[in-house]
Design a protein around this motif. Structure first.
Motif, PDB file in Angstrom:
ATOM      1  N   GLY A   1       0.797  -1.225   0.000  1.00  0.00           N
ATOM      2  CA  GLY A   1       0.000   0.000   0.000  1.00  0.00           C
ATOM      3  C   GLY A   1       0.828   1.272   0.000  1.00  0.00           C
ATOM      4  N   VAL A   2       1.929   1.292   0.743  1.00  0.00           N
ATOM      5  CA  VAL A   2       2.779   2.493   0.783  1.00  0.00           C
ATOM      6  C   VAL A   2       3.338   2.777  -0.607  1.00  0.00           C
ATOM      7  N   ALA A   3       3.807   1.740  -1.301  1.00  0.00           N
ATOM      8  CA  ALA A   3       4.355   1.919  -2.646  1.00  0.00           C
ATOM      9  C   ALA A   3       3.264   2.398  -3.606  1.00  0.00           C
ATOM     10  N   MET A   4       2.055   1.838  -3.469  1.00  0.00           N
ATOM     11  CA  MET A   4       0.944   2.278  -4.323  1.00  0.00           C
ATOM     12  C   MET A   4       0.646   3.760  -4.090  1.00  0.00           C
ATOM     13  N   LEU A   5       0.550   4.146  -2.830  1.00  0.00           N
ATOM     14  CA  LEU A   5       0.246   5.535  -2.499  1.00  0.00           C
ATOM     15  C   LEU A   5       1.306   6.476  -3.077  1.00  0.00           C
ATOM     16  N   LEU A   6       2.572   6.138  -2.866  1.00  0.00           N
ATOM     17  CA  LEU A   6       3.649   6.984  -3.375  1.00  0.00           C
ATOM     18  C   LEU A   6       3.628   7.027  -4.903  1.00  0.00           C
TER      19      LEU A   6
ATOM     20  N   VAL B   1       9.752  11.173  -3.715  1.00  0.00           N
ATOM     21  CA  VAL B   1      10.556  10.180  -4.439  1.00  0.00           C
ATOM     22  C   VAL B   1      11.681   9.657  -3.554  1.00  0.00           C
ATOM     23  N   LEU B   2      12.231  10.499  -2.693  1.00  0.00           N
ATOM     24  CA  LEU B   2      13.263  10.001  -1.768  1.00  0.00           C
ATOM     25  C   LEU B   2      12.660   9.000  -0.779  1.00  0.00           C
ATOM     26  N   ILE B   3      11.448   9.270  -0.308  1.00  0.00           N
ATOM     27  CA  ILE B   3      10.756   8.302   0.551  1.00  0.00           C
ATOM     28  C   ILE B   3      10.535   7.006  -0.222  1.00  0.00           C
ATOM     29  N   ARG B   4      10.138   7.128  -1.498  1.00  0.00           N
ATOM     30  CA  ARG B   4       9.899   5.938  -2.322  1.00  0.00           C
ATOM     31  C   ARG B   4      11.169   5.120  -2.501  1.00  0.00           C
TER      32      ARG B   4
ATOM     33  N   TRP C   1      11.842   3.408   0.751  1.00  0.00           N
ATOM     34  CA  TRP C   1      10.857   2.331   0.901  1.00  0.00           C
ATOM     35  C   TRP C   1      11.225   1.136   0.029  1.00  0.00           C
ATOM     36  N   ARG C   2      11.710   1.405  -1.160  1.00  0.00           N
ATOM     37  CA  ARG C   2      12.071   0.314  -2.074  1.00  0.00           C
ATOM     38  C   ARG C   2      13.201  -0.534  -1.507  1.00  0.00           C
ATOM     39  N   PHE C   3      14.127   0.089  -0.769  1.00  0.00           N
ATOM     40  CA  PHE C   3      15.194  -0.683  -0.137  1.00  0.00           C
ATOM     41  C   PHE C   3      14.668  -1.465   1.064  1.00  0.00           C
ATOM     42  N   VAL C   4      13.737  -0.868   1.789  1.00  0.00           N
ATOM     43  CA  VAL C   4      13.155  -1.526   2.962  1.00  0.00           C
ATOM     44  C   VAL C   4      12.207  -2.645   2.536  1.00  0.00           C
ATOM     45  N   GLN C   5      11.416  -2.378   1.518  1.00  0.00           N
ATOM     46  CA  GLN C   5      10.400  -3.311   1.032  1.00  0.00           C
ATOM     47  C   GLN C   5      10.592  -3.467  -0.480  1.00  0.00           C
ATOM     48  N   PRO C   6      11.395  -4.456  -0.911  1.00  0.00           N
ATOM     49  CA  PRO C   6      11.641  -4.616  -2.353  1.00  0.00           C
ATOM     50  C   PRO C   6      10.338  -4.814  -3.136  1.00  0.00           C
ATOM     51  N   ASN C   7      10.394  -4.417  -4.395  1.00  0.00           N
ATOM     52  CA  ASN C   7       9.233  -4.578  -5.262  1.00  0.00           C
ATOM     53  C   ASN C   7       8.881  -6.054  -5.408  1.00  0.00           C
ATOM     54  N   PRO C   8       7.598  -6.349  -5.591  1.00  0.00           N
ATOM     55  CA  PRO C   8       7.211  -7.735  -5.826  1.00  0.00           C
ATOM     56  C   PRO C   8       7.778  -8.205  -7.172  1.00  0.00           C
ATOM     57  N   PRO C   9       7.980  -9.496  -7.334  1.00  0.00           N
ATOM     58  CA  PRO C   9       8.542  -9.985  -8.601  1.00  0.00           C
ATOM     59  C   PRO C   9       7.553  -9.779  -9.748  1.00  0.00           C
ATOM     60  N   LEU C  10       8.114  -9.615 -10.935  1.00  0.00           N
ATOM     61  CA  LEU C  10       7.258  -9.544 -12.117  1.00  0.00           C
ATOM     62  C   LEU C  10       6.672 -10.931 -12.376  1.00  0.00           C
TER      63      LEU C  10
END
Length: 185
Positions: free
Chosen positions: A11-16, A61-64, A67-76
């Motif tokens: 959800g955080v990634a979606m919001l950002l 974008v810096l938060i994003r 966040w990406r380092f804390v919570q990696p993107n889901p796999p394709l």
């Protein structure tokens, strides 16, 4: 969690993502409005919003990125072809680079005019400690504008890819970035 929901962004990634998308669109429209303002004073007032929103987008974008380092993107999804994987990686990398460099370039250019950046009247980013150079500031703004056009082209590619996956492949890839629907695993 089922396999398909494991391919959805948190959800955080979606919001950002959506805040940044709306912000980029707004920045484009604000810049166009400023260029078409009836006079310099009106254009300056409109651009003040562009500067404020640019500073806000930099923070988002810096938060994003963090966040990406804390919570990696889901796999394709497994069915995504190699060329699509590479294109996705390239476009996302360019998004991050441009969304970080562009506001910093705007701030640098303003600093070369000897000005800080007012952020919605809440705070002022002080001018960077650089030498006054109005000609250099204009050059940076020209590069900034070209980067903005590049960002819009990359955004169009991103949207076209989303439309391809949604309308042609019908793979539910769009739902990875939405809190509803079912992404394909």
């Amino acid at each position: 969690m089922n396999e398909a929901s494991g391919h959805r962004y948190p959800g955080v990634a979606m919001l950002l993502h959506w805040l940044l998308a709306i912000g980029v669109f707004a920045q484009w429209r604000i810049a166009v409005a400023a260029e078409n303002a009836p006079n310099d004073e009106a254009g300056s007032e409109i651009m003040a919003n562009h500067f404020s929103l640019g500073a806000t987008l930099l923070v988002l974008v810096l938060i994003r990125v963090v966040w990406r380092f804390v919570q990696p993107n889901p796999p394709l999804a497994a069915h995504i072809s190699t060329w699509e994987r590479w294109l996705a990686k390239i476009t996302h990398t360019l998004f991050y680079v441009l969304l970080i460099v562009m506001p910093l370039a705007g701030w640098l250019a303003m600093s070369k005019y000897g000005n800080g950046v007012d952020v919605f009247g809440i705070l002022t980013l002080p001018a960077m400690p650089v030498e006054a150079d109005p000609e250099g500031a204009r050059e940076i703004f020209h590069i900034h504008a070209a980067a903005g056009i590049t960002l819009l082209v990359i955004t169009a590619i991103h949207i076209l890819g989303t439309l391809k996956h949604t309308l042609i492949d019908r793979d539910g890839n769009l739902f990875r970035m939405l809190p509803f629907g079912t992404p394909k695993a």
